[in-house]
Write a protein that holds these residues in place. Structure first.
Motif, PDB file in Angstrom:
ATOM      1  N   THR A 243       0.826  -1.204   0.000  1.00 15.65           N
ATOM      2  CA  THR A 243       0.000   0.000   0.000  1.00 15.65           C
ATOM      3  C   THR A 243       0.862   1.256   0.000  1.00 15.65           C
ATOM      4  OG1 THR A 243      -1.719  -1.192   1.168  1.00 15.65           O
ATOM      5  CG2 THR A 243      -1.869   1.205   1.172  1.00 15.65           C
ATOM      6  N   PHE A 244       0.650   2.073  -1.009  1.00 16.35           N
ATOM      7  CA  PHE A 244       1.292   3.387  -1.089  1.00 16.35           C
ATOM      8  C   PHE A 244       0.280   4.398  -0.545  1.00 16.35           C
ATOM      9  CE2 PHE A 244       5.114   3.053  -3.992  1.00 16.35           C
ATOM     10  CZ  PHE A 244       5.144   1.674  -4.015  1.00 16.35           C
ATOM     11  N   ARG A 245       0.767   5.553  -0.129  1.00 16.23           N
ATOM     12  CA  ARG A 245      -0.115   6.567   0.423  1.00 16.23           C
ATOM     13  C   ARG A 245       0.165   7.895  -0.272  1.00 16.23           C
ATOM     14  NH1 ARG A 245      -2.858   5.738   5.262  1.00 16.23           N
ATOM     15  NH2 ARG A 245      -1.604   3.902   5.741  1.00 16.23           N
ATOM     16  N   THR A 246      -0.925   8.581  -0.652  1.00 17.01           N
ATOM     17  CA  THR A 246      -0.707   9.887  -1.274  1.00 17.01           C
ATOM     18  C   THR A 246      -0.393  10.905  -0.177  1.00 17.01           C
ATOM     19  OG1 THR A 246      -2.993  10.614  -1.067  1.00 17.01           O
ATOM     20  CG2 THR A 246      -2.426   9.338  -3.043  1.00 17.01           C
ATOM     21  N   GLU A 247       0.073  12.060  -0.602  1.00 17.25           N
ATOM     22  CA  GLU A 247       0.372  13.107   0.385  1.00 17.25           C
ATOM     23  C   GLU A 247      -0.896  13.589   1.087  1.00 17.25           C
ATOM     24  OE1 GLU A 247       4.493  15.174  -1.017  1.00 17.25           O
ATOM     25  OE2 GLU A 247       2.655  15.836  -2.049  1.00 17.25           O
ATOM     26  N   GLN A 248      -2.043  13.435   0.360  1.00 19.14           N
ATOM     27  CA  GLN A 248      -3.311  13.816   1.002  1.00 19.14           C
ATOM     28  C   GLN A 248      -3.823  12.721   1.923  1.00 19.14           C
ATOM     29  OE1 GLN A 248      -2.668  13.916  -2.410  1.00 19.14           O
ATOM     30  NE2 GLN A 248      -4.225  15.174  -3.430  1.00 19.14           N
ATOM     31  N   GLY A 249      -3.173  11.536   1.903  1.00 13.94           N
ATOM     32  CA  GLY A 249      -3.575  10.462   2.808  1.00 13.94           C
ATOM     33  C   GLY A 249      -4.387   9.346   2.189  1.00 13.94           C
ATOM     34  N   HIS A 250      -4.644   9.391   0.861  1.00 19.65           N
ATOM     35  CA  HIS A 250      -5.358   8.277   0.227  1.00 19.65           C
ATOM     36  C   HIS A 250      -4.466   7.052   0.165  1.00 19.65           C
ATOM     37  CE1 HIS A 250      -6.953  11.993  -1.739  1.00 19.65           C
ATOM     38  NE2 HIS A 250      -8.097  11.426  -1.379  1.00 19.65           N
ATOM     39  N   GLU A 251      -5.075   5.887   0.398  1.00 20.27           N
ATOM     40  CA  GLU A 251      -4.315   4.650   0.253  1.00 20.27           C
ATOM     41  C   GLU A 251      -4.451   4.131  -1.172  1.00 20.27           C
ATOM     42  OE1 GLU A 251      -5.505   1.855   3.227  1.00 20.27           O
ATOM     43  OE2 GLU A 251      -4.275   2.853   4.755  1.00 20.27           O
ATOM     44  N   ILE A 252      -3.334   3.756  -1.741  1.00 21.16           N
ATOM     45  CA  ILE A 252      -3.369   3.152  -3.081  1.00 21.16           C
ATOM     46  C   ILE A 252      -2.651   1.805  -3.021  1.00 21.16           C
ATOM     47  CG2 ILE A 252      -2.871   3.438  -5.530  1.00 21.16           C
ATOM     48  CD1 ILE A 252      -2.574   6.418  -5.097  1.00 21.16           C
ATOM     49  N   PRO A 253      -3.417   0.741  -2.907  1.00 18.95           N
ATOM     50  CA  PRO A 253      -2.767  -0.573  -2.929  1.00 18.95           C
ATOM     51  C   PRO A 253      -2.325  -0.913  -4.354  1.00 18.95           C
ATOM     52  CG  PRO A 253      -5.156  -0.831  -2.741  1.00 18.95           C
ATOM     53  CD  PRO A 253      -4.880   0.643  -2.784  1.00 18.95           C
ATOM     54  N   VAL A 254      -1.158  -1.537  -4.468  1.00 21.71           N
ATOM     55  CA  VAL A 254      -0.714  -2.008  -5.787  1.00 21.71           C
ATOM     56  C   VAL A 254      -0.289  -3.460  -5.665  1.00 21.71           C
ATOM     57  CG1 VAL A 254       0.121   0.279  -6.483  1.00 21.71           C
ATOM     58  CG2 VAL A 254       1.732  -1.362  -5.509  1.00 21.71           C
ATOM     59  N   PHE A 255      -0.448  -4.177  -6.786  1.00 25.94           N
ATOM     60  CA  PHE A 255       0.026  -5.552  -6.826  1.00 25.94           C
ATOM     61  C   PHE A 255       1.322  -5.585  -7.620  1.00 25.94           C
ATOM     62  CE2 PHE A 255       0.365  -9.598  -9.147  1.00 25.94           C
ATOM     63  CZ  PHE A 255       0.475 -10.459  -8.069  1.00 25.94           C
ATOM     64  N   THR A 256       2.301  -6.318  -7.121  1.00 24.71           N
ATOM     65  CA  THR A 256       3.542  -6.472  -7.865  1.00 24.71           C
ATOM     66  C   THR A 256       4.052  -7.893  -7.745  1.00 24.71           C
ATOM     67  OG1 THR A 256       5.844  -5.806  -8.076  1.00 24.71           O
ATOM     68  CG2 THR A 256       4.888  -5.634  -5.872  1.00 24.71           C
ATOM     69  N   THR A 257       4.603  -8.398  -8.859  1.00 27.53           N
ATOM     70  CA  THR A 257       5.235  -9.717  -8.785  1.00 27.53           C
ATOM     71  C   THR A 257       6.687  -9.568  -8.354  1.00 27.53           C
ATOM     72  OG1 THR A 257       5.794  -9.563 -11.121  1.00 27.53           O
ATOM     73  CG2 THR A 257       3.788 -10.775 -10.574  1.00 27.53           C
ATOM     74  N   ARG A 258       7.147  -8.317  -8.254  1.00 26.98           N
ATOM     75  CA  ARG A 258       8.554  -8.080  -7.943  1.00 26.98           C
ATOM     76  C   ARG A 258       8.719  -7.121  -6.759  1.00 26.98           C
ATOM     77  NH1 ARG A 258      12.339  -9.253 -11.712  1.00 26.98           N
ATOM     78  NH2 ARG A 258      13.648  -8.982  -9.888  1.00 26.98           N
ATOM     79  N   PRO A 259       8.275  -7.569  -5.577  1.00 21.83           N
ATOM     80  CA  PRO A 259       8.463  -6.693  -4.409  1.00 21.83           C
ATOM     81  C   PRO A 259       9.937  -6.369  -4.143  1.00 21.83           C
ATOM     82  CG  PRO A 259       7.746  -8.908  -3.753  1.00 21.83           C
ATOM     83  CD  PRO A 259       7.604  -8.824  -5.230  1.00 21.83           C
ATOM     84  N   ASP A 260      10.826  -7.186  -4.674  1.00 19.45           N
ATOM     85  CA  ASP A 260      12.264  -6.926  -4.491  1.00 19.45           C
ATOM     86  C   ASP A 260      12.725  -5.664  -5.211  1.00 19.45           C
ATOM     87  OD1 ASP A 260      11.603  -8.348  -6.826  1.00 19.45           O
ATOM     88  OD2 ASP A 260      13.671  -9.032  -7.088  1.00 19.45           O
ATOM     89  N   THR A 261      11.878  -5.137  -6.099  1.00 22.65           N
ATOM     90  CA  THR A 261      12.296  -3.922  -6.822  1.00 22.65           C
ATOM     91  C   THR A 261      11.642  -2.663  -6.250  1.00 22.65           C
ATOM     92  OG1 THR A 261      10.514  -4.112  -8.454  1.00 22.65           O
ATOM     93  CG2 THR A 261      12.591  -5.223  -8.975  1.00 22.65           C
ATOM     94  N   LEU A 262      11.030  -2.777  -5.077  1.00 20.77           N
ATOM     95  CA  LEU A 262      10.299  -1.636  -4.494  1.00 20.77           C
ATOM     96  C   LEU A 262      11.128  -0.363  -4.390  1.00 20.77           C
ATOM     97  CD1 LEU A 262       8.057  -3.220  -1.740  1.00 20.77           C
ATOM     98  CD2 LEU A 262       7.418  -1.219  -3.098  1.00 20.77           C
ATOM     99  N   TRP A 263      12.420  -0.503  -4.078  1.00 21.51           N
ATOM    100  CA  TRP A 263      13.276   0.684  -3.899  1.00 21.51           C
ATOM    101  C   TRP A 263      13.519   1.409  -5.214  1.00 21.51           C
ATOM    102  CZ3 TRP A 263      13.088  -3.376  -0.760  1.00 21.51           C
ATOM    103  CH2 TRP A 263      13.076  -3.131   0.630  1.00 21.51           C
ATOM    104  N   GLY A 264      13.189   0.688  -6.322  1.00 18.65           N
ATOM    105  CA  GLY A 264      13.365   1.309  -7.639  1.00 18.65           C
ATOM    106  C   GLY A 264      12.093   1.959  -8.153  1.00 18.65           C
ATOM    107  N   ALA A 265      11.013   1.949  -7.332  1.00 21.89           N
ATOM    108  CA  ALA A 265       9.750   2.557  -7.758  1.00 21.89           C
ATOM    109  C   ALA A 265       9.890   4.069  -7.687  1.00 21.89           C
ATOM    110  CB  ALA A 265       8.603   2.072  -6.873  1.00 21.89           C
ATOM    111  N   THR A 266       9.979   4.704  -8.843  1.00 17.67           N
ATOM    112  CA  THR A 266      10.228   6.144  -8.875  1.00 17.67           C
ATOM    113  C   THR A 266       8.989   6.950  -9.244  1.00 17.67           C
ATOM    114  OG1 THR A 266      11.023   5.856 -11.134  1.00 17.67           O
ATOM    115  CG2 THR A 266      12.689   5.935  -9.386  1.00 17.67           C
ATOM    116  N   PHE A 267       7.898   6.267  -9.583  1.00 17.50           N
ATOM    117  CA  PHE A 267       6.626   6.959  -9.797  1.00 17.50           C
ATOM    118  C   PHE A 267       5.512   5.919  -9.732  1.00 17.50           C
ATOM    119  CE2 PHE A 267       8.323   5.833 -13.938  1.00 17.50           C
ATOM    120  CZ  PHE A 267       7.241   5.441 -14.714  1.00 17.50           C
TER     121      PHE A 267
END
Length: 828
Positions: A243-267
């Motif tokens: 779950t990502f969170r917007t600056e306004q506080g909305h939760e945005i869940p995302v599905f990924t097959t590659r959680p190991d690449t989370l640190w590379g999520a730039t947008f």
RNA sequence: GCCGAAGUGGCGGAACAGGCAGACGCGCACGACUCAAAAUCGUGUUCCUUCGGGAGUGUGGGUUCGAUUCCCACCUUCGGCACCA
């Protein structure tokens, strides 16, 4: 009957298939030979072949699907099974409505006239269908239960109504299930028109509830191909939901097959239809985002084929926080993210995903490498080349990933997932490509969805005891293709089953695949009024033991019917998990030009003409002979002469007055051996659907009998055994001819009630074998030797051969390999 | 791009589980019957050959005494999926 041929001095009748076939079809029907009833003393075998749509005339494809299936069912019957082999019609569907619009015939009239014609044509096959079990899906007594199933599914939470962007065929004027949209251009399975998206309130069945179980084919004897296609269609992906969170506080869940690449999520990217888009878009970006959303909606309505694949998108103005490293990352809107998969939102990792990379490159978004390949790790001291393209490494290690730096790539997914769970940032998750089954059709000629809309109570199912909701006959067809139910006041206006207030009926009908998902159950008792099928019949016959039909249903009907059976099990209607234990797909008969048959190509082969010209038995035998059944291949008018001559010869030989001359025991033994080998071979082939080699084996026996006749050396007993066996083995393929000859040879009616002949190993065994002698792997001699000789003897014989001695030329064998009963290979 | 199936005489196709490549059928050739043709029956039919043999199952390698069959790479055809995170 024509008499013009003399055989061994005796006049016999000529083979006249037209006369014989009509006569036996009538007799079989009169005597109820193919009535199939419960018999607890015998093992049952439910053989099912896919039911046809009553399109007009029987096609050679119907013959190809049905007559070999019939031969297999007949074989099982002769093997002692109590065989159920029913037939019916999948009679709802669009062609009937098109005929109504184009030719001004009522769909019902058109459909039932076609059924009548096709039933007659099917009778000419001489198949063992039990017509008393015939079921027609457009009969009210049938669709009453389709509606009943709808209610059941609804009551069990497996049917629901939802507003969604759905696939709509503008030519057929109706929505389609995801499975019925084919190809790159996303065209309608039925008419080929590219589909468009429409936002509509529609009924769905929860097939996705069974996604995991549908992947399990344990215990099913199904073709690998079909299992693979279904597996791919269901499309299981293992990964994590974060779950990502917007600056306004909305939760945005995302599905990924590659959680190991989370640190590379730039947008992040949201689908244009994502519900949060409107909320998070900043004032400054509003106009641009609105325009993009509108364009995306329109995009789906223009021809997909011409749409290029270059990625487009707009910035929402909003930012989210990457939960693993607290980085502030922009949220974009782009249509390469689909609302229908996962959560409709993704984390974008441009360094390790091609699509994200293309998007980042185009819009100048940052790219951060988080998995470094072994080569790049090795070069880490030096200045690294910038990334040329997205790559995903199986080896290497994590970089730029905080505490996970240095983690081997192979272990990273598991470690990061565990960590996410500990930190409460996300959890392991599974996603499927499979979608719920959209069953609403905006068409007239289908089973009405038994729902009433009440202002107070909403969507209310019509009570079971009021079913069926009858499809009205007095309707007017619009040239627009709009369903006439919409303008049928009497049908439309009703009262709420709960409160009695005026209410409106659902005017959509059900997908015809719904009707065909359970037809195998209705066949058991098509007249039964207490439920979809008589449980007594069900206890005995179910499930289907052998299903046969075309591969084109791999990801449609065959998924739907599996879903249906699993749902029926969970609703307590059946006690097994799978509807069809074994499946076999026949191939396709092509035109003589090796192309798919079509009227425009002029290569269509009409079965009625073939039957008139050659007789049904010849057509059946040729269809089984010309190719392996699952392969199919081109039709050939010269090729059919083979089976034609074959059956003619069988006729001659079966009625021949065999004249013994000097009987030789060896000749009798040879014929008996051939007879028993043929019984063995044909039985094995019938088990494996190798009909082509079964027919070939029968031709060989015919040839052997023909030779025996010319020579006149075999005993009467061995002659009679050979001829009787030939007829019995041929009975499943050429049922009329076999029956006629069986009777003419003085046997009791019916050959189809006889047991499959047994073979005797001691008679079938070869007395001598051809020993192949090779020198250095090349065949240099062949010697007839007694079958049982030992290796030493075989080697001695081989080395004594004159030709071999010549090849050895005095050299000493370095090694001698003896394969018992086959060959000797001498290495020098 | 990913997944799957398949490439064998003039043609359709056989070949269990690594052991005679081409079963069975079509077509063709020759012969019989016929005034003749068709039909029918019989014999032959992978190719090349100097008649000793030689080559041969999409292509190129490999394993093996031996490969249509097993392994690697590639070519072609057909089918399915395709922005599935």
């Amino acid at each position: 009957m024509l008499a013009d041929k003399s055989n061994n001095g005796k006049t016999i009748d000529r083979y006249d298939p037209g006369e014989i076939e009509a006569r036996w079809q009538e007799r079989w029907e009169e005597t109820g030979l193919y009535r199939q009833t419960i018999d607890h003393d015998r093992s049952k075998h439910y053989a099912l072949t896919m039911l046809p749509y009553p399109s007009g005339d029987l096609h050679i494809g119907h013959w190809y699907a049905m007559t070999p299936s019939d031969a297999r069912a007949r074989y099982m019957r002769m093997k002692g099974y109590n065989v159920l082999f029913p037939m019916g019609f999948d009679a709802f569907g669009l062609p009937a409505e098109n005929a109504a619009i184009q030719r001004n015939v009522h769909p019902k009239e058109w459909t039932y006239a076609n059924i009548e014609r096709m039933r007659r044509q099917m009778r000419s096959m001489g198949a063992m269908f039990d017509w008393e079990r015939e079921a027609i899906s457009s009969d009210p007594s049938y669709y009453r239960w389709s509606q009943w199933f709808f209610n059941k599914l609804l009551a069990h939470g497996l049917a629901y109504r939802k507003r969604a962007a759905v696939d709509f065929c503008p030519n057929c004027n109706t929505t389609l299930a995801r499975e019925q949209v084919w190809g790159e251009d996303r065209h309608c399975e039925r008419c080929g028109t590219p589909v468009i998206k429409k936002e509509l309130e529609q009924w769905f069945f929860r097939t996705t509830d069974y996604a995991e179980e549908l992947l399990d084919f344990e215990g099913l004897d199904w073709p690998e191909r079909v299992k693979t296609m279904q597996t791919n269609w269901i499309g299981r992906s293992l990964g994590a939901e974060v779950t990502f969170r917007t600056e306004q506080g909305h939760e945005i869940p995302v599905f990924t097959t590659r959680p190991d690449t989370l640190w590379g999520a730039t947008f992040m990217v949201l689908a244009p239809e994502h519900p949060l888009v409107d909320e998070i878009t900043t004032a400054g970006q509003n106009a641009e985002v609105d325009a993009y959303q509108e364009r995306a909606e329109r995009m789906s309505e223009i021809d997909r084929e011409t749409a290029d694949r270059e990625k487009t998108g707009v910035f929402s103005g909003a930012y989210a926080t990457n939960p693993v490293n607290q980085q502030r990352i922009p949220i974009w809107i782009a249509d390469y993210v689909l609302m229908t998969y996962g959560s409709g939102a993704i984390m974008a990792v441009p360094a390790h995903d091609e699509r994200d990379f293309a998007f980042a490159t185009k819009y100048g978004l940052p790219i951060v490498e988080v998995i470094r390949s072994p080569e790049r790790v090795a070069a880490a001291g030096k200045t690294l080349e910038p990334l040329a393209a997205a790559y995903t490494e199986k080896e290497g290690e994590l970089v730029n990933s905080g505490v996970f730096d240095g983690t081997p790539a192979g272990e990273a997914v598991a470690k990061v997932t565990a960590w996410l769970e500990e930190e409460g940032l996300g959890e392991g998750a599974v996603n499927y490509r499979l979608r719920d089954w959209l069953i609403s059709r905006q068409r007239y000629w289908g089973a009405p969805i038994p729902i009433v809309y009440c202002e107070v109570h909403g969507a209310v199912p019509v009570p079971d005891e009021e079913l069926p909701v009858v499809l009205p006959d007095d309707v007017e067809f619009m040239p627009t293709g709009q369903s006439p139910l919409l303008s049928h006041d009497e049908f439309l206006h009703t009262v709420c089953p709960i409160c009695g207030r005026p209410a409106l009926r659902e005017t959509d009908t059900m997908d015809t695949f719904m009707c065909s998902s359970w037809y195998q159950y209705r066949y058991l008792s098509p007249g039964y009024n207490e439920g979809p099928f008589d449980p007594e019949e069900g206890d005995y016959w179910l499930p289907v033991d052998q299903y046969t039909g075309g591969i084109e249903h791999a990801t449609m009907h065959l998924i739907y019917t599996r879903f249906f059976t699993k749902a029926m099990r969970d609703m307590g209607l059946v006690d097994f998990d799978e509807p069809m234990l074994a499946l076999y797909n026949q191939g396709m008969v092509l035109g003589e030009d090796n192309e798919k048959m079509s009227k425009s190509r002029g290569n269509v082969v009409a079965p009625d003409d073939l039957v008139a010209r050659y007789g049904a038995d010849t057509v059946r035998t040729y269809l089984m002979f010309f190719a392996k059944w699952d392969q199919g291949g081109p039709w050939n008018y010269d090729g059919i002469k083979g089976p034609q001559r074959f059956l003619h010869d069988v006729w001659e030989v079966a009625l021949a007055d065999y004249q013994r001359q000097a009987v030789k025991e060896e000749a009798s033994r040879d014929l008996r051996r051939k007879t028993h080998q043929t019984i063995r071979k044909v039985g094995q082939d019938m088990e494996q659907f190798s009909f082509n080699t079964a027919v070939a084996a029968l031709m060989e026996l015919r040839n052997a009998i023909g030779a025996a006749q010319r020579e006149g050396r075999v005993s009467q007993e061995s002659w009679d055994e050979a001829v009787a066996s030939l007829l019995l083995l041929l009975a499943p393929m050429a049922p009329h001819l076999a029956e006629e000859l069986w009777q003419r040879r003085g046997n009791e009616y019916s050959i189809h009630q006889q047991s499959w002949p047994e073979w005797d190993e001691s008679i079938a065994r070869d007395e001598t074998i051809t020993l192949v002698v090779q020198v250095n792997g090349k065949v240099r001699a062949k010697v007839e030797v007694p079958a049982g000789i030992d290796n030493a003897e075989a080697e001695r014989i081989a080395l004594a051969e004159e030709n071999i001695r010549r090849y050895l030329d005095g050299r000493q064998p370095r090694k001698v390999i003896v394969v018992p009963g086959r060959l000797v290979n001498i290495v020098v």
